[in-house]
Every structure is written in structure tokens, then in C-alpha cells.
Design a protein around this motif. Structure first.
Motif, PDB file in Angstrom:
ATOM      1  N   UNK A   1       0.851  -1.198   0.000  1.00 62.16           N
ATOM      2  CA  UNK A   1       0.000   0.000   0.000  1.00 62.16           C
ATOM      3  C   UNK A   1       0.888   1.249   0.000  1.00 62.16           C
ATOM      4  N   UNK A   2       0.650   2.109  -0.962  1.00 60.51           N
ATOM      5  CA  UNK A   2       1.352   3.397  -0.992  1.00 60.51           C
ATOM      6  C   UNK A   2       0.350   4.467  -0.582  1.00 60.51           C
ATOM      7  N   UNK A   3       0.586   5.072   0.571  1.00 65.37           N
ATOM      8  CA  UNK A   3      -0.355   6.082   1.074  1.00 65.37           C
ATOM      9  C   UNK A   3       0.234   7.462   0.774  1.00 65.37           C
ATOM     10  N   UNK A   4      -0.454   8.151  -0.107  1.00 65.06           N
ATOM     11  CA  UNK A   4       0.000   9.484  -0.497  1.00 65.06           C
ATOM     12  C   UNK A   4      -0.717  10.494   0.387  1.00 65.06           C
ATOM     13  N   UNK A   5       0.080  11.199   1.175  1.00 67.80           N
ATOM     14  CA  UNK A   5      -0.489  12.182   2.092  1.00 67.80           C
ATOM     15  C   UNK A   5      -0.418  13.552   1.426  1.00 67.80           C
ATOM     16  N   UNK A   6      -1.570  14.190   1.312  1.00 71.85           N
ATOM     17  CA  UNK A   6      -1.671  15.465   0.588  1.00 71.85           C
ATOM     18  C   UNK A   6      -2.225  16.546   1.502  1.00 71.85           C
ATOM     19  N   UNK A   7      -2.101  17.790   1.028  1.00 75.51           N
ATOM     20  CA  UNK A   7      -2.713  18.906   1.745  1.00 75.51           C
ATOM     21  C   UNK A   7      -3.493  19.758   0.753  1.00 75.51           C
ATOM     22  N   UNK A   8      -4.632  20.251   1.193  1.00 74.62           N
ATOM     23  CA  UNK A   8      -5.423  21.136   0.341  1.00 74.62           C
ATOM     24  C   UNK A   8      -4.663  22.450   0.171  1.00 74.62           C
TER      25      UNK A   8
END
Ligand SMILES: Cc1cc2nc3c(=O)[nH]c(=O)nc-3n(C[C@H](O)[C@H](O)[C@H](O)COP(=O)(O)O)c2cc1C
Length: 201
Positions: A100-107
Motif C-alpha cells: 500500500x502506498x499512502x499518499x499524504x496530501x494537503x489542500x
């Protein structure tokens, strides 16, 4: 407070079990802990994109490898960093196999004003760290990675992320942990890096 969990949550790279899938309910349970982190004015700007599709992982990993190679080419590592970079190379080589590759983003996009910039990244990293602690507590592990960000736009296009509205902050490759030592990381002591009342150089 579980000081042991806090001190032994490492950059897990060699201990990732690449053969065992990670269940969505485990990821969601850990993300639920992530979203209880603080953020500036409680904006909760984090968004997570979990990539488990084999073909997408392969494409993301290819960008990650290129970014990591470019990063390495600009560095002359200290002797005590060689082990970390070697395990970084191994993670880069196997990134597509991590379940699992969890891409953490920000608005939003990163602001140029230093105060706002601190708020921008500082409102996402506490959630990243909560997530890593929650994973470790369940026998899972990851590493904070940023090397793919050299290709942020390409990865945004690949995954349908609106680049002008959403910033990728970190890519977290998640897997179950293989048995290992569970030792604390090499760190300078708090006393060494702390001063009192006045800064002295
Ligand atoms: C902002 C940030 C970016 C990082 N980027 C990468 C990366 O792109 N690739 C990687 O393998 N590790 C990356 N790391 C992991 C660090 O190398 C690791 O946390 C550090 O060496 C301490 O590892 P330890 O806790 O196992 O001692 C990053 C860590 C941070 C905090």
C-alpha cells in the motif's frame, strides 16, 4: 504514554513484508488516528490517497526511483548516513512491491510567506506521525518519503490529483513488519541539542 512506541517507530524499509497484503480496515483504523492530529485553526487540510493497484504502484515507484537517484546524485553523505542511504536504495528498488502506498496530501499549494509555510506543512506532519505510530502499534510499518516529489506533477496527472489545488506532502509505503530488533534510532541526546534562556553558538 508509550515511550517505547514513540522511540522505536523508525524509518522501516528492510523490515517491510512485501508478500502480505495490507487490509483496508487496518489502514482506515490508522488513518482515523492520523486525523486526530492538530492542525492550524483546526483546518484539517490533510487528504490521503491509498494506492494498492499494481500498475499504479509500479508507475509511482518508477518516479520515486528517479527522484531518489537525483537526490543521491546531489549529496556527499557523511559516514554515519551511509547505512540509511543504503536502506533508502533498497526501499527505492522495491517500492513497487510495497502493498500500500499512502499518499499524504494537503489542500492548497505551499505559500511563500514563512509563517504560512510553517502552518502549511506543520498542519500535515503531525497527522503523518500519528499515522506512523498507529501503524507500528498494529505491527505495520512505513517510512516518510518525499523523493517522488521531484515528479509531483506527473504523479498528480497519473492519479487525477488537481495539482493547482492539492499538494502532495509525503509518500508512505505501508506493509506488515517482519520480525526485527525494535531498537531506538540513533539520535543525539536532548541535553546535547537543548539550550536554556540564551542561544550560544
Ligand atoms: C521530511 C522527511 C523526508 C524523508 N524523505 C525520505 C525519502 O525520500 N526516502 C527515504 O528512504 N527516507 C526518507 N525519510 C526518512 C529519513 O531518512 C528517516 O526518518 C531518518 O533517517 C531517521 O530514520 P530512523 O528513525 O530509522 O533512525 C524522510 C524523513 C523525513 C522526516
Amino acid at each position: 504514554m508509550d515511550a517505547d512506541l514513540l522511540m522505536t517507530t523508525r524509518a522501516f524499509r528492510r523490515r517491510l513484508d512485501l508478500t502480505r497484503p495490507v487490509a483496508r480496515h487496518d489502514l482506515l483504523a490508522c488513518l482515523e488516528i492520523a486525523v486526530h492530529a492538530p492542525s492550524g485553526t483546526n483546518r484539517q487540510p490533510w487528504r490521503f490517497l491509498v494506492v494498492q493497484d499494481v500498475d499504479l504502484r509500479r508507475e509511482i515507484a518508477a518516479y520515486y526511483r528517479k527522484g531518489f537517484a537525483a537526490y543521491l546524485s546531489t549529496r556527499t553523505p557523511r559516514a554515519d548516513q551511509l547505512g540509511d542511504l543504503a536502506s533508502g536504495g533498497r526501499l527505492a528498488a522495491t517500492m513497487h512491491e510495497v502493498p500500500a502506498l499512502v499518499l499524504c496530501c494537503s489542500i492548497g499549494r505551499p505559500p511563500s510567506d514563512p509563517l504560512r509555510l510553517a502552518g502549511f506543512y506543520g498542519s500535515v506532519y503531525p497527522a503523518v506521525w500519528n499515522f506512523l505510530l498507529a501503524l507500528h502499534d498494529r505491527g505495520l510499518g512505513s517510512t516518510i518519503t518525499t523523493a517522488h516529489l521531484a515528479y509531483e506533477r506527473e504523479v498528480a496527472d497519473l492519479l487525477g490529483i488537481p495539482f493547482d489545488e492539492v499538494t502532495q506532502v509525503a509518500l508512505l509505503p505501508v506493509a506488515h513488519l517482519l520480525p526485527g530488533s525494535g531498537a531506538a534510532g540513533p539520535r543525539r541526546s536532548a541535553a546535547e541539542v537543548t539550550q536554556w534562556d540564551r542561544w550560544s553558538t
